[in-house]
Design a protein around this motif. Sequence first.
Motif, PDB file in Angstrom:
ATOM      1  N   GLN A  59      -7.661  18.903   3.443  1.00 23.35           N
ATOM      2  CA  GLN A  59      -9.038  18.559   3.081  1.00 23.35           C
ATOM      3  C   GLN A  59      -9.071  17.221   2.348  1.00 23.35           C
ATOM      4  O   GLN A  59      -8.349  17.015   1.390  1.00 23.35           O
ATOM      5  N   GLY A  60      -9.878  16.314   2.797  1.00 23.90           N
ATOM      6  CA  GLY A  60      -9.995  15.008   2.158  1.00 23.90           C
ATOM      7  C   GLY A  60      -8.935  14.009   2.604  1.00 23.90           C
ATOM      8  O   GLY A  60      -9.040  12.831   2.318  1.00 23.90           O
ATOM      9  N   ALA A  61      -7.913  14.463   3.315  1.00 26.06           N
ATOM     10  CA  ALA A  61      -6.872  13.556   3.802  1.00 26.06           C
ATOM     11  C   ALA A  61      -7.348  12.923   5.102  1.00 26.06           C
ATOM     12  O   ALA A  61      -7.983  13.562   5.920  1.00 26.06           O
ATOM     13  N   ASP A  62      -7.052  11.673   5.266  1.00 26.52           N
ATOM     14  CA  ASP A  62      -7.383  10.966   6.496  1.00 26.52           C
ATOM     15  C   ASP A  62      -6.140  10.204   6.907  1.00 26.52           C
ATOM     16  O   ASP A  62      -5.960   9.053   6.548  1.00 26.52           O
ATOM     17  N   LEU A  63      -5.252  10.886   7.620  1.00 24.57           N
ATOM     18  CA  LEU A  63      -3.959  10.307   7.950  1.00 24.57           C
ATOM     19  C   LEU A  63      -4.080   9.227   9.011  1.00 24.57           C
ATOM     20  O   LEU A  63      -5.011   9.198   9.791  1.00 24.57           O
ATOM     21  N   THR A  64      -3.093   8.344   9.009  1.00 24.88           N
ATOM     22  CA  THR A  64      -3.030   7.278  10.001  1.00 24.88           C
ATOM     23  C   THR A  64      -1.712   7.407  10.753  1.00 24.88           C
ATOM     24  O   THR A  64      -0.902   8.278  10.453  1.00 24.88           O
ATOM     25  N   GLU A  65      -1.485   6.504  11.707  1.00 18.51           N
ATOM     26  CA  GLU A  65      -0.227   6.529  12.472  1.00 18.51           C
ATOM     27  C   GLU A  65       0.972   6.334  11.558  1.00 18.51           C
ATOM     28  O   GLU A  65       2.055   6.831  11.821  1.00 18.51           O
ATOM     29  N   GLN A  66       0.791   5.600  10.470  1.00 16.14           N
ATOM     30  CA  GLN A  66       1.899   5.347   9.554  1.00 16.14           C
ATOM     31  C   GLN A  66       2.256   6.580   8.729  1.00 16.14           C
ATOM     32  O   GLN A  66       3.215   6.548   7.975  1.00 16.14           O
ATOM     33  N   SER A  67       1.511   7.680   8.878  1.00 11.44           N
ATOM     34  CA  SER A  67       1.775   8.881   8.104  1.00 11.44           C
ATOM     35  C   SER A  67       3.133   9.491   8.446  1.00 11.44           C
ATOM     36  O   SER A  67       3.645  10.311   7.704  1.00 11.44           O
ATOM     37  N   ARG A  68       3.707   9.108   9.563  1.00 11.06           N
ATOM     38  CA  ARG A  68       5.034   9.610   9.931  1.00 11.06           C
ATOM     39  C   ARG A  68       6.147   8.805   9.259  1.00 11.06           C
ATOM     40  O   ARG A  68       7.315   9.085   9.419  1.00 11.06           O
ATOM     41  N   MET A  69       5.758   7.820   8.488  1.00  8.56           N
ATOM     42  CA  MET A  69       6.712   6.965   7.783  1.00  8.56           C
ATOM     43  C   MET A  69       7.524   7.813   6.791  1.00  8.56           C
ATOM     44  O   MET A  69       6.999   8.711   6.147  1.00  8.56           O
ATOM     45  N   THR A  70       8.824   7.502   6.686  1.00 10.27           N
ATOM     46  CA  THR A  70       9.644   8.208   5.704  1.00 10.27           C
ATOM     47  C   THR A  70       9.420   7.599   4.322  1.00 10.27           C
ATOM     48  O   THR A  70       8.929   6.476   4.196  1.00 10.27           O
ATOM     49  N   LEU A  71       9.812   8.359   3.310  1.00 10.61           N
ATOM     50  CA  LEU A  71       9.677   7.859   1.946  1.00 10.61           C
ATOM     51  C   LEU A  71      10.490   6.582   1.775  1.00 10.61           C
ATOM     52  O   LEU A  71      10.048   5.638   1.119  1.00 10.61           O
ATOM     53  N   SER A  72      11.657   6.524   2.375  1.00 10.33           N
ATOM     54  CA  SER A  72      12.510   5.347   2.270  1.00 10.33           C
ATOM     55  C   SER A  72      11.815   4.098   2.816  1.00 10.33           C
ATOM     56  O   SER A  72      11.851   3.036   2.198  1.00 10.33           O
ATOM     57  N   GLU A  73      11.170   4.235   3.973  1.00  9.02           N
ATOM     58  CA  GLU A  73      10.433   3.109   4.555  1.00  9.02           C
ATOM     59  C   GLU A  73       9.276   2.691   3.645  1.00  9.02           C
ATOM     60  O   GLU A  73       9.029   1.500   3.447  1.00  9.02           O
ATOM     61  N   TRP A  74       8.574   3.681   3.095  1.00  7.86           N
ATOM     62  CA  TRP A  74       7.458   3.384   2.202  1.00  7.86           C
ATOM     63  C   TRP A  74       7.948   2.693   0.928  1.00  7.86           C
ATOM     64  O   TRP A  74       7.310   1.766   0.441  1.00  7.86           O
ATOM     65  N   LEU A  75       9.094   3.128   0.403  1.00  9.64           N
ATOM     66  CA  LEU A  75       9.628   2.519  -0.818  1.00  9.64           C
ATOM     67  C   LEU A  75       9.922   1.039  -0.602  1.00  9.64           C
ATOM     68  O   LEU A  75       9.650   0.212  -1.478  1.00  9.64           O
TER      69      LEU A  75
END
Length: 154
Positions: A59-75
């Motif tokens: 609820q309230g989340a609006d995911l994008t294609e980048q949502s499959r990104m790993t934490l390491s990539e996001w860091l």
Amino acid sequence: MAKRRPSGDGMVRKRDDGRWEGRIVVGRKENGDSIFRYVYAPTQKELSTKLRQHIDSYQGADLTEQSRMTLSEWLNQWLENMADTLRPNTLRNYRSYIENHIRPNLGDKQLARITPKDVQRFYEKLSDCLASSTVRRIHTTLHGTLKAAQQAHL
């Protein structure tokens, strides 16, 4: 004629293998296609319960294609963005906490799949071998990165 489910209540169907499948829309891709999350259960009643829980959790989340990104990539991306705004020592400390503690333990997990239980286990593991002040600093770093990911709808 089959009854229609209310809008936003997900899709439910019985599969050929006898299981029940539920599907909810959790976001949109850049080209406008939907991003789905699937739930499976042996009975329709169990599926309805699981589906309701998934709908509530997204609820309230609006995911994008980048949502499959790993934490390491996001860091990596987060550190790049923060490099201009942080003091050199702060940036060095964040990099140290990320490289030595966060990335080895949680780096392989997808951002959208990190649960509070994963984070709690991580903190318990850290508290066995590190001082509480160090664990608190690592928490501050991880919390900042995850908050930024949430604001970026990841």
